[in-house]
Design a protein around this motif. Structure first.
Motif, PDB file in Angstrom:
ATOM      1  N   GLU A  44      52.285  58.591 -28.191  1.00 19.21           N
ATOM      2  CA  GLU A  44      52.486  57.519 -29.181  1.00 19.21           C
ATOM      3  C   GLU A  44      53.950  57.098 -29.213  1.00 19.21           C
ATOM      4  O   GLU A  44      54.266  55.912 -29.306  1.00 19.21           O
ATOM      5  N   GLU A  45      54.857  58.081 -29.146  1.00 19.14           N
ATOM      6  CA  GLU A  45      56.289  57.766 -29.149  1.00 19.14           C
ATOM      7  C   GLU A  45      56.671  57.011 -27.877  1.00 19.14           C
ATOM      8  O   GLU A  45      57.463  56.065 -27.923  1.00 19.14           O
ATOM      9  N   GLU A  46      56.115  57.433 -26.744  1.00 20.10           N
ATOM     10  CA  GLU A  46      56.390  56.720 -25.494  1.00 20.10           C
ATOM     11  C   GLU A  46      55.995  55.246 -25.619  1.00 20.10           C
ATOM     12  O   GLU A  46      56.758  54.350 -25.256  1.00 20.10           O
ATOM     13  N   ILE A  47      54.769  55.020 -26.113  1.00 29.51           N
ATOM     14  CA  ILE A  47      54.273  53.645 -26.248  1.00 29.51           C
ATOM     15  C   ILE A  47      55.187  52.849 -27.186  1.00 29.51           C
ATOM     16  O   ILE A  47      55.578  51.722 -26.881  1.00 29.51           O
ATOM     17  N   ALA A  48      55.557  53.473 -28.326  1.00 27.57           N
ATOM     18  CA  ALA A  48      56.395  52.777 -29.312  1.00 27.57           C
ATOM     19  C   ALA A  48      57.754  52.418 -28.720  1.00 27.57           C
ATOM     20  O   ALA A  48      58.248  51.298 -28.897  1.00 27.57           O
ATOM     21  N   ILE A  49      58.363  53.335 -27.970  1.00 28.46           N
ATOM     22  CA  ILE A  49      59.674  53.069 -27.353  1.00 28.46           C
ATOM     23  C   ILE A  49      59.552  51.889 -26.393  1.00 28.46           C
ATOM     24  O   ILE A  49      60.384  50.980 -26.397  1.00 28.46           O
ATOM     25  N   GLY A  50      58.506  51.906 -25.580  1.00 28.92           N
ATOM     26  CA  GLY A  50      58.306  50.832 -24.609  1.00 28.92           C
ATOM     27  C   GLY A  50      58.119  49.484 -25.275  1.00 28.92           C
ATOM     28  O   GLY A  50      58.772  48.504 -24.918  1.00 28.92           O
ATOM     29  N   VAL A  51      57.233  49.446 -26.276  1.00 28.56           N
ATOM     30  CA  VAL A  51      56.931  48.176 -26.962  1.00 28.56           C
ATOM     31  C   VAL A  51      58.182  47.651 -27.662  1.00 28.56           C
ATOM     32  O   VAL A  51      58.476  46.460 -27.623  1.00 28.56           O
ATOM     33  N   GLN A  52      58.940  48.572 -28.288  1.00 29.60           N
ATOM     34  CA  GLN A  52      60.140  48.146 -29.007  1.00 29.60           C
ATOM     35  C   GLN A  52      61.237  47.639 -28.076  1.00 29.60           C
ATOM     36  O   GLN A  52      61.962  46.713 -28.420  1.00 29.60           O
ATOM     37  N   SER A  53      61.371  48.257 -26.901  1.00 31.61           N
ATOM     38  CA  SER A  53      62.473  47.845 -26.007  1.00 31.61           C
ATOM     39  C   SER A  53      62.102  46.683 -25.099  1.00 31.61           C
ATOM     40  O   SER A  53      62.985  46.113 -24.455  1.00 31.61           O
ATOM     41  N   ALA A  54      60.818  46.339 -25.023  1.00 31.22           N
ATOM     42  CA  ALA A  54      60.388  45.303 -24.071  1.00 31.22           C
ATOM     43  C   ALA A  54      61.107  43.961 -24.255  1.00 31.22           C
ATOM     44  O   ALA A  54      61.590  43.396 -23.264  1.00 31.22           O
ATOM     45  N   PRO A  55      61.221  43.435 -25.486  1.00 28.01           N
ATOM     46  CA  PRO A  55      61.892  42.133 -25.628  1.00 28.01           C
ATOM     47  C   PRO A  55      63.345  42.159 -25.162  1.00 28.01           C
ATOM     48  O   PRO A  55      63.816  41.224 -24.503  1.00 28.01           O
ATOM     49  N   GLN A  56      64.053  43.263 -25.475  1.00 26.06           N
ATOM     50  CA  GLN A  56      65.450  43.411 -25.042  1.00 26.06           C
ATOM     51  C   GLN A  56      65.553  43.425 -23.521  1.00 26.06           C
ATOM     52  O   GLN A  56      66.443  42.810 -22.941  1.00 26.06           O
ATOM     53  N   MET A  57      64.650  44.190 -22.899  1.00 19.31           N
ATOM     54  CA  MET A  57      64.626  44.287 -21.443  1.00 19.31           C
ATOM     55  C   MET A  57      64.419  42.907 -20.836  1.00 19.31           C
ATOM     56  O   MET A  57      65.115  42.515 -19.902  1.00 19.31           O
ATOM     57  N   ALA A  58      63.443  42.183 -21.377  1.00 21.50           N
ATOM     58  CA  ALA A  58      63.145  40.849 -20.868  1.00 21.50           C
ATOM     59  C   ALA A  58      64.373  39.954 -21.004  1.00 21.50           C
ATOM     60  O   ALA A  58      64.726  39.210 -20.079  1.00 21.50           O
ATOM     61  N   ALA A  59      65.061  40.045 -22.143  1.00 20.10           N
ATOM     62  CA  ALA A  59      66.234  39.198 -22.391  1.00 20.10           C
ATOM     63  C   ALA A  59      67.322  39.449 -21.348  1.00 20.10           C
ATOM     64  O   ALA A  59      68.030  38.527 -20.940  1.00 20.10           O
ATOM     65  N   GLU A  60      67.429  40.709 -20.886  1.00 16.95           N
ATOM     66  CA  GLU A  60      68.458  41.025 -19.894  1.00 16.95           C
ATOM     67  C   GLU A  60      68.186  40.404 -18.528  1.00 16.95           C
ATOM     68  O   GLU A  60      69.080  40.313 -17.705  1.00 16.95           O
ATOM     69  N   TYR A  61      66.940  39.983 -18.323  1.00 19.84           N
ATOM     70  CA  TYR A  61      66.578  39.350 -17.051  1.00 19.84           C
ATOM     71  C   TYR A  61      66.198  37.888 -17.264  1.00 19.84           C
ATOM     72  O   TYR A  61      65.298  37.376 -16.616  1.00 19.84           O
ATOM     73  N   GLY A  62      66.878  37.255 -18.206  1.00 22.39           N
ATOM     74  CA  GLY A  62      66.673  35.821 -18.421  1.00 22.39           C
ATOM     75  C   GLY A  62      65.380  35.473 -19.131  1.00 22.39           C
ATOM     76  O   GLY A  62      64.927  34.330 -19.075  1.00 22.39           O
ATOM     77  N   GLY A  63      64.771  36.441 -19.793  1.00 21.36           N
ATOM     78  CA  GLY A  63      63.530  36.193 -20.534  1.00 21.36           C
ATOM     79  C   GLY A  63      62.322  36.147 -19.618  1.00 21.36           C
ATOM     80  O   GLY A  63      62.410  36.464 -18.436  1.00 21.36           O
ATOM     81  N   LEU A  64      61.192  35.754 -20.192  1.00 16.05           N
ATOM     82  CA  LEU A  64      59.952  35.702 -19.425  1.00 16.05           C
ATOM     83  C   LEU A  64      59.923  34.437 -18.574  1.00 16.05           C
ATOM     84  O   LEU A  64      60.487  33.407 -18.942  1.00 16.05           O
ATOM     85  N   TYR A  65      59.231  34.540 -17.436  1.00 14.24           N
ATOM     86  CA  TYR A  65      59.101  33.392 -16.550  1.00 14.24           C
ATOM     87  C   TYR A  65      58.219  32.345 -17.236  1.00 14.24           C
ATOM     88  O   TYR A  65      57.155  32.674 -17.763  1.00 14.24           O
ATOM     89  N   PRO A  66      58.652  31.069 -17.256  1.00 14.44           N
ATOM     90  CA  PRO A  66      57.956  30.070 -18.076  1.00 14.44           C
ATOM     91  C   PRO A  66      56.580  29.632 -17.547  1.00 14.44           C
ATOM     92  O   PRO A  66      55.761  29.173 -18.337  1.00 14.44           O
TER      93      PRO A  66
END
Ligand SMILES: [Zn+2]
Length: 253
Positions: A44-66
Motif C-alpha cells: 500500500e505504501e509503495e502504491i501511495a508513493i508512486g501515485v503521489q510522485s507521478a505528477p512531479q515525475m511527469a513535470a520533470e519530463y515536460g508533462g504528459l504527451y498531448p
C-alpha cells in the motif's frame, strides 16, 4: 581517544548488530520472483508513493504527451502485458504514462505501478513488440519491488555507517562500501527486469527477440561516450543482450 573508546566500540557494534537484525526481520520472499529481499514498505505504501510522485515525475519530463492516440497505444500495450501475465495477480495499480520530452531517451517505473516512457524513446522504437519490451522491463521493476528494496538497503547501510563512525571513525569507508553494493544491486535489478520483461513478452504473445533490438537502439542512442559499465547503474546493453538471450531460452520464446 581516551578511556571511552571501549564504550564507543560497544555502542558502534550494537548499532551494527541492530541493523543486521532489523534487515533479517524485514526479509521476505517476493511471491512473483521467488527472490528473498529486505523490504521496509508495505505494498500500500509503495502504491501511495508512486501515485503521489507521478505528477512531479511527469513535470520533470515536460508533462504528459498531448496526443491522446499515442497515449492510448501505450495503454493498450501495457494492458496486454499486465492482463496476460502474473502482473495481473499483484496488488499493484499499473498506469502507463507517455511523457512529452522529445530529447531524453528514458523509461522508468515508480514503486506500486506508475510506469513512464518518454516520447523520445517511443519515437525510436520500430514495432509494438519493442514497446512491449520496454514496458515489460518496467513492469518487472514494479513486481520485483526494486525501489522498495533499494530504500530498505540504503537504510541498512546508513545505519551500518553510523555504527562504524561511532565505533571506529570508519563511517566514510563503510558508506563507500555501501554505495558500491547499492550500485551492484542496481545492475542486478536491471538484469532481473530484463528477465521478467522477456517472460511477460512471451506470455502476452510478443516476440521476445525484439527486446534485443531495444538494446541495440539504447546502445546506439547512448553513443560512444557512454559511462563504463561498472560506474553506471545500468549494465552495458551488450551484457544485457547475453542475459536476454538466456531468458528467451529459459522461457521458451
Ligand atoms: Zn530498468
Amino acid at each position: 581517544m581516551r578511556g571511552s573508546w571501549k564504550i564507543r566500540i560497544l555502542i558502534g557494534l550494537a548499532i551494527v548488530v541492530f541493523a543486521f537484525f532489523r534487515k533479517c526481520a524485514m526479509t521476505e520472499e517476493n511471491p512473483y520472483t521467488g527472490k528473498d529481499q529486505a523490504i521496509s514498505l508495505t505494498t500500500e505504501e509503495e502504491i501511495a508513493i508512486g501515485v503521489q510522485s507521478a505528477p512531479q515525475m511527469a513535470a520533470e519530463y515536460g508533462g504528459l504527451y498531448p496526443d491522446e492516440q499515442m497515449q492510448a497505444y501505450v495503454d493498450m500495450v501495457g494492458a496486454k502485458l499486465v492482463d496476460n501475465t502474473v502482473a495481473r495477480d499483484t496488488p499493484y495499480r499499473y498506469e502507463f504514462h507517455l511523457l512529452a520530452d522529445p530529447n531524453t531517451i528514458n523509461a522508468f517505473a515508480l514503486p506500486g505501478g506508475q510506469i513512464f516512457i518518454t516520447y523520445a524513446l517511443l519515437s525510436k522504437l520500430e514495432t509494438e513488440d519493442q514497446l512491449a519490451g520496454v514496458l515489460g522491463h518496467e513492469v518487472g521493476h514494479v513486481l520485483g519491488r526494486h525501489s522498495a528494496e533499494r530504500i530498505a538497503n540504503s537504510e541498512f547501510w546508513q545505519t551500518i555507517a553510523q555504527g562504524a563512525s561511532v565505533g571506529a571513525d570508519a563511517g566514510n569507508v563503510v558508506a563507500g562500501i555501501g554505495q558500491n553494493v547499492l550500485l551492484g544491486n542496481g545492475r542486478d535489478d536491471e538484469l532481473e527486469s530484463d528477465d521478467l520483461g522477456v517472460r511477460f513478452m512471451i506470455k502476452a504473445g510478443y516476440d521476445p527477440y525484439e527486446m534485443i533490438e531495444v538494446m541495440q537502439i539504447l546502445k546506439d542512442a547512448a553513443g560512444p561516450n557512454r559511462a563504463p559499465e561498472f560506474k553506471s547503474t545500468h549494465p552495458d546493453p551488450e551484457n544485457r543482450i547475453e542475459h536476454i538471450k538466456e531468458a528467451i531460452k529459459k522461457y521458451g520464446g
